[in-house]
Design a protein around this motif. Sequence first.
Motif: not given
Length: 154
Positions: A53-59, A113-114, A122-126
């Motif tokens: 949810x936080x990632x979607x808010x940032x996007x 920044x966002x 995203x780097x932490x996802x792979x």
Amino acid sequence: MARHLASCGRILRENNALAGLRQTEIREKVQAFFKAQLDQYLDWLDRRGLSKNALEDVRCEMLDHESYLDMEMESDQYLPVKPFLRTSGLTAQDWQASQPMMKRELRKGRRDLLRAVLEAAERLEHYSYGDPGHRSCRSCARSASLIALVRGGR
């Protein structure tokens, strides 16, 4: 009228404070402000991660900033004006005298920044295993032996 305008121009040239900040000054202050925020976000990301949810808010916020810039809208939505002024040592008069450039640069800084936070998340996802340039020769040799063993079935 011409004399009046000429005297106004002379006053502005002689008093840089009335003319507002130069773009390079604004960009330096915006970059320093958001660099400090990025360090805080990355520390948070490292310690706790970000929810979907936080990632979607940032996007969404990043896209909103992009839209505001594309449409050249003068809205203050999502802009951290007061914290920026407080941290950078600027005044409300500096803010007003440097419009609309100040608002545009602050919006670009927040957008970028966002974007950097999203890239880090995203780097932490792979995981990446394809860069052998960072291994020592010994580990490369072991990796080559392992690959040969797996391929050859030995």
